[in-house]
Design a protein around this motif. Sequence first.
Motif, PDB file in Angstrom:
ATOM      1  N   THR A  46      33.916  45.500  34.857  1.00  0.00           N
ATOM      2  CA  THR A  46      34.855  44.656  35.562  1.00  0.00           C
ATOM      3  C   THR A  46      36.269  45.175  35.334  1.00  0.00           C
ATOM      4  O   THR A  46      36.521  45.909  34.371  1.00  0.00           O
ATOM      5  CB  THR A  46      34.789  43.191  35.083  1.00  0.00           C
ATOM      6  OG1 THR A  46      35.238  43.122  33.725  1.00  0.00           O
ATOM      7  CG2 THR A  46      33.377  42.630  35.209  1.00  0.00           C
ATOM      8  N   PHE A  47      37.164  44.775  36.200  1.00  0.00           N
ATOM      9  CA  PHE A  47      38.579  45.108  36.050  1.00  0.00           C
ATOM     10  C   PHE A  47      39.076  44.647  34.684  1.00  0.00           C
ATOM     11  O   PHE A  47      39.778  45.360  33.981  1.00  0.00           O
ATOM     12  CB  PHE A  47      39.362  44.421  37.178  1.00  0.00           C
ATOM     13  CG  PHE A  47      40.852  44.607  37.108  1.00  0.00           C
ATOM     14  CD1 PHE A  47      41.454  45.726  37.657  1.00  0.00           C
ATOM     15  CD2 PHE A  47      41.651  43.658  36.498  1.00  0.00           C
ATOM     16  CE1 PHE A  47      42.828  45.902  37.600  1.00  0.00           C
ATOM     17  CE2 PHE A  47      43.023  43.817  36.445  1.00  0.00           C
ATOM     18  CZ  PHE A  47      43.612  44.944  36.993  1.00  0.00           C
ATOM     19  N   VAL A  48      38.675  43.444  34.279  1.00  0.00           N
ATOM     20  CA  VAL A  48      39.113  42.874  33.008  1.00  0.00           C
ATOM     21  C   VAL A  48      38.627  43.714  31.835  1.00  0.00           C
ATOM     22  O   VAL A  48      39.364  43.948  30.880  1.00  0.00           O
ATOM     23  CB  VAL A  48      38.670  41.398  32.887  1.00  0.00           C
ATOM     24  CG1 VAL A  48      38.880  40.855  31.494  1.00  0.00           C
ATOM     25  CG2 VAL A  48      39.414  40.557  33.908  1.00  0.00           C
ATOM     26  N   SER A 107      40.627  35.578  32.408  1.00  0.00           N
ATOM     27  CA  SER A 107      39.523  35.781  33.331  1.00  0.00           C
ATOM     28  C   SER A 107      38.345  34.919  32.896  1.00  0.00           C
ATOM     29  O   SER A 107      38.162  34.671  31.702  1.00  0.00           O
ATOM     30  CB  SER A 107      39.132  37.260  33.329  1.00  0.00           C
ATOM     31  OG  SER A 107      37.998  37.488  34.128  1.00  0.00           O
ATOM     32  N   VAL A 108      37.571  34.457  33.870  1.00  0.00           N
ATOM     33  CA  VAL A 108      36.330  33.739  33.602  1.00  0.00           C
ATOM     34  C   VAL A 108      35.255  34.310  34.508  1.00  0.00           C
ATOM     35  O   VAL A 108      35.555  34.885  35.554  1.00  0.00           O
ATOM     36  CB  VAL A 108      36.468  32.222  33.853  1.00  0.00           C
ATOM     37  CG1 VAL A 108      37.464  31.595  32.907  1.00  0.00           C
ATOM     38  CG2 VAL A 108      36.811  31.930  35.291  1.00  0.00           C
ATOM     39  N   ALA A 162      31.213  37.727  40.120  1.00  0.00           N
ATOM     40  CA  ALA A 162      31.505  38.882  39.289  1.00  0.00           C
ATOM     41  C   ALA A 162      32.523  38.451  38.232  1.00  0.00           C
ATOM     42  O   ALA A 162      32.274  38.560  37.054  1.00  0.00           O
ATOM     43  CB  ALA A 162      32.032  40.043  40.118  1.00  0.00           C
ATOM     44  N   GLU A 163      33.685  37.932  38.667  1.00  0.00           N
ATOM     45  CA  GLU A 163      34.689  37.418  37.754  1.00  0.00           C
ATOM     46  C   GLU A 163      35.765  36.678  38.531  1.00  0.00           C
ATOM     47  O   GLU A 163      35.842  36.767  39.744  1.00  0.00           O
ATOM     48  CB  GLU A 163      35.310  38.535  36.916  1.00  0.00           C
ATOM     49  CG  GLU A 163      36.182  39.494  37.705  1.00  0.00           C
ATOM     50  CD  GLU A 163      36.769  40.596  36.831  1.00  0.00           C
ATOM     51  OE1 GLU A 163      37.639  40.289  35.999  1.00  0.00           O
ATOM     52  OE2 GLU A 163      36.341  41.743  36.996  1.00  0.00           O
ATOM     53  N   ALA A 164      36.589  35.960  37.807  1.00  0.00           N
ATOM     54  CA  ALA A 164      37.781  35.319  38.358  1.00  0.00           C
ATOM     55  C   ALA A 164      38.939  35.688  37.447  1.00  0.00           C
ATOM     56  O   ALA A 164      38.770  35.777  36.235  1.00  0.00           O
ATOM     57  CB  ALA A 164      37.616  33.806  38.436  1.00  0.00           C
ATOM     58  N   GLN A 165      40.109  35.924  38.046  1.00  0.00           N
ATOM     59  CA  GLN A 165      41.279  36.351  37.277  1.00  0.00           C
ATOM     60  C   GLN A 165      42.443  35.411  37.573  1.00  0.00           C
ATOM     61  O   GLN A 165      42.666  35.040  38.720  1.00  0.00           O
ATOM     62  CB  GLN A 165      41.685  37.775  37.661  1.00  0.00           C
ATOM     63  CG  GLN A 165      40.590  38.790  37.486  1.00  0.00           C
ATOM     64  CD  GLN A 165      40.922  40.112  38.171  1.00  0.00           C
ATOM     65  OE1 GLN A 165      41.961  40.270  38.795  1.00  0.00           O
ATOM     66  NE2 GLN A 165      40.015  41.063  38.053  1.00  0.00           N
ATOM     67  N   VAL A 171      42.398  35.399  41.565  1.00  0.00           N
ATOM     68  CA  VAL A 171      41.526  36.311  42.302  1.00  0.00           C
ATOM     69  C   VAL A 171      40.089  35.933  41.952  1.00  0.00           C
ATOM     70  O   VAL A 171      39.730  35.816  40.777  1.00  0.00           O
ATOM     71  CB  VAL A 171      41.776  37.777  41.897  1.00  0.00           C
ATOM     72  CG1 VAL A 171      40.837  38.710  42.654  1.00  0.00           C
ATOM     73  CG2 VAL A 171      43.231  38.163  42.144  1.00  0.00           C
ATOM     74  N   VAL A 172      39.265  35.735  42.974  1.00  0.00           N
ATOM     75  CA  VAL A 172      37.861  35.392  42.757  1.00  0.00           C
ATOM     76  C   VAL A 172      37.024  36.444  43.460  1.00  0.00           C
ATOM     77  O   VAL A 172      37.201  36.718  44.648  1.00  0.00           O
ATOM     78  CB  VAL A 172      37.536  33.986  43.323  1.00  0.00           C
ATOM     79  CG1 VAL A 172      36.073  33.641  43.081  1.00  0.00           C
ATOM     80  CG2 VAL A 172      38.444  32.932  42.696  1.00  0.00           C
TER      81      VAL A 172
END
Length: 191
Positions: A74-76, A108-109, A113-116, A189-190
């Motif tokens: 992931t980006f995170v 992030s959560v 994929a993820e949320a930022q 961002v989701v």
Amino acid sequence: MLHSNTPAVDRPRSDVLAFVGENLRRLRRRAGLSQVALAEASGISRRMIVNLEGGDTNVSLSSLDRLAEALDATFVELVSDPAAQSRRIDAVVWRGEHPGSEAVLLGSVPARAEAQLWTWSLGPGERYRAEPDPEGWHEMIAVVEGRLLIERDEGPVTVDAGGYAIYGSAQRYSYVNLHDGITRFIRTVVC
């Protein structure tokens, strides 16, 4: 531990490039990829990858997204402090030309994929241009101070302080400060 009422000027600032080099090298090795193989998989030059791993270059957010995707990460994972135990990130990920222009990835959560969660500030006349995100990604923007123009392929939208916009980010878009002072907004961002 930082608290939500800590003024931004008192917060210790971290710069995302401090972690990208270490994370990129670790994630590349985990994926069993050479720098050449990662360059081919991501479309990012080997020279850029070498420089990133050495902490010697700046990189666009879209390039970090492409590297993360090629690494099945992931980006995170790519930008956060590998020693951090929480999803609080508080890392400066973008700086504009004006001293008041920056984007801070707050945390992030997990999502599909993820949320930022980000804070952004743009100085007078500042613009940030983004490349389209992958299909299915969305942004929610809430303007806290100033006036923000979001230029999108599907049409521009202007958001004043207290307003918000929600849109699919799988299109070209830009943030433009229309205010004579700093415009501040929250970006979620989701993906």
